[in-house]
Design a protein around this motif. Structure first.
Motif, short mmCIF file in Angstrom:
data_model
loop_
_atom_site.label_atom_id
_atom_site.label_comp_id
_atom_site.label_asym_id
_atom_site.label_seq_id
_atom_site.Cartn_x
_atom_site.Cartn_y
_atom_site.Cartn_z
N ALA A 1 24.23 44.12 34.99
CA ALA A 1 25.27 43.40 34.27
C ALA A 1 26.55 44.21 34.28
N VAL A 2 27.68 43.52 34.43
CA VAL A 2 28.97 44.18 34.48
C VAL A 2 29.96 43.40 33.62
N PHE A 3 30.81 44.13 32.92
CA PHE A 3 31.82 43.53 32.05
C PHE A 3 33.14 44.25 32.28
N GLN A 4 34.22 43.50 32.27
CA GLN A 4 35.54 44.12 32.22
C GLN A 4 36.15 43.79 30.86
N ILE A 5 36.44 44.83 30.11
CA ILE A 5 36.88 44.70 28.72
C ILE A 5 38.31 45.25 28.61
N ASP A 6 39.20 44.46 28.02
CA ASP A 6 40.53 44.94 27.69
C ASP A 6 40.48 45.51 26.27
N THR A 7 40.84 46.77 26.13
CA THR A 7 40.61 47.49 24.87
C THR A 7 41.91 47.75 24.11
N PHE A 8 41.75 47.95 22.80
CA PHE A 8 42.87 48.17 21.88
C PHE A 8 43.86 47.01 21.95
N THR A 9 43.31 45.81 22.06
CA THR A 9 44.11 44.59 22.10
C THR A 9 43.23 43.42 21.67
N ASP A 10 43.87 42.34 21.21
CA ASP A 10 43.10 41.15 20.85
C ASP A 10 43.28 40.04 21.88
N LYS A 11 43.85 40.37 23.04
CA LYS A 11 44.06 39.35 24.07
C LYS A 11 43.79 39.93 25.45
N VAL A 12 43.27 39.10 26.34
CA VAL A 12 43.05 39.54 27.71
C VAL A 12 44.39 39.79 28.37
N LEU A 13 44.36 40.67 29.37
CA LEU A 13 45.53 41.10 30.13
C LEU A 13 46.45 42.00 29.32
N GLY B 1 39.95 49.64 17.08
CA GLY B 1 40.78 48.62 17.71
C GLY B 1 39.92 47.43 18.10
N ARG B 2 40.58 46.42 18.59
CA ARG B 2 39.90 45.21 19.05
C ARG B 2 39.71 45.26 20.56
N CYS B 3 38.83 44.39 21.04
CA CYS B 3 38.57 44.28 22.46
C CYS B 3 38.54 42.80 22.86
N ALA B 4 38.90 42.53 24.12
CA ALA B 4 38.84 41.17 24.66
C ALA B 4 38.09 41.22 25.99
N VAL B 5 37.12 40.34 26.15
CA VAL B 5 36.32 40.30 27.39
C VAL B 5 37.06 39.49 28.44
N TYR B 6 37.41 40.16 29.51
CA TYR B 6 38.09 39.49 30.63
C TYR B 6 37.08 38.94 31.63
N LEU B 7 35.98 39.68 31.84
CA LEU B 7 35.03 39.30 32.88
C LEU B 7 33.63 39.69 32.44
N ALA B 8 32.65 38.82 32.75
CA ALA B 8 31.23 39.14 32.55
C ALA B 8 30.48 38.59 33.74
N GLY B 9 29.61 39.42 34.34
CA GLY B 9 28.90 38.98 35.53
C GLY B 9 27.79 39.92 35.92
#
Length: 261
Positions: A4-16, A249-257
């Motif tokens: 399993a792989v995830f790309q997480i944007d960290t210290f933010t509440d929104k992707v990108l 901080g908050r995190c936003a999941v950009y990708l899961a696969g």
């Protein structure tokens, strides 16, 4: 091998926004060459590998240029994967690094936190040419083993600087952090690490292990609201706890696969 792989944007509440990290979950450790190759394949600022072992979790951090002992934002991304995806009933856990441990926890309001030892910076002599490389007057300079910390006049100065990266490459530290008192928060910063392949670090968790003790003493408060003024931006809620720093901080999941090798 499928993982399993995830790309997480960290210290933010929104992707990108914030600082992206790739988290790869493994059942057993591949050899180091494979881990490095996976990190190069993703070509993210950091690819962290997470393995559950004996009720705890092991973590290793890879940049495209090699392995590091600790990456703060990737630790927060791992906290999201562990506490929000893999084990949503947990409120805290331990991540075992190759040379230590760190504590992750869930906070009220949806924030996640990592707790690490503080790494205070001490007053030092300004390196030759640094003010010219920044194009700004330095009010105060400090250093720890990894980074220089330049205190600038105000948040606007921090926001607009465009450092000479060639000059930063000649410093005898891996990185440079600039900081100032905040306008809509307690303090702001930006972090530059061209020696590590990061001209600008979007949100540098490790820098705050020195910034939080500095600003806690300067402002006379243990809890601090910080912003990183990189183009992607980042927001950190920091607490000095004795010799440790808690970064939330908050995190936003950009990708899961799934990746297959």
């Amino acid at each position: 091998m499928k993982s399993a792989v995830f790309q997480i944007d960290t210290f933010t509440d929104k992707v990108l926004g914030g600082n992206p990290a790739v988290i790869v979950c493994v059942d057993a450790w591949p050899d180091d060459a494979t881990l490095a190759a996976i990190a190069r394949e993703h070509n993210a600022p950091t690819t962290a590998f997470l393995r559950e072992a004996g009720g705890a979790f092991e973590i290793r951090y890879f940049l495209p240029i090699g392995e590091l002992p600790l990456v703060g934002h990737a630790s927060l991304a791992a906290a999201h994967v562990v506490l929000k995806i893999l084990r949503p009933g947990l409120v805290s856990a331990t991540l075992k690094r190759r040379n230590g441990t760190l504590r992750i926890s869930a906070e009220d309001g949806g924030r996640l936190a990592i707790t690490l030892s503080a790494s205070p910076a001490q007053p030092c002599t300004t390196p030759a040419g640094l003010a010219g490389a920044l194009g700004a007057e330095i009010a105060e300079i400090r250093a720890n083993g990894a980074q220089y910390f330049a205190v600038l006049e105000n948040a606007s100065t921090v926001a607009r600087i465009a450092p000479d990266m060639d000059a930063l490459m000649r410093l005898d530290r891996d990185g440079l952090v600039v900081t100032a008192r905040g306008e809509d928060c307690d303090f702001v910063s930006r972090a530059f690490a061209p020696k590590e392949g990061l001209p600008e670090d979007p949100v540098c968790g490790s820098a705050h292990l020195a910034l939080v003790p500095f600003w806690a003493e300067r402002l006379g408060q243990r809890s601090l609201h910080a912003r990183q003024l990189s183009p992607r931006g980042g927001e950190l809620h920091c607490t000095l706890e004795g010799d440790a720093v808690r970064l939330a901080g908050r995190c936003a999941v950009y990708l899961a696969g799934t990746i297959a090798l």
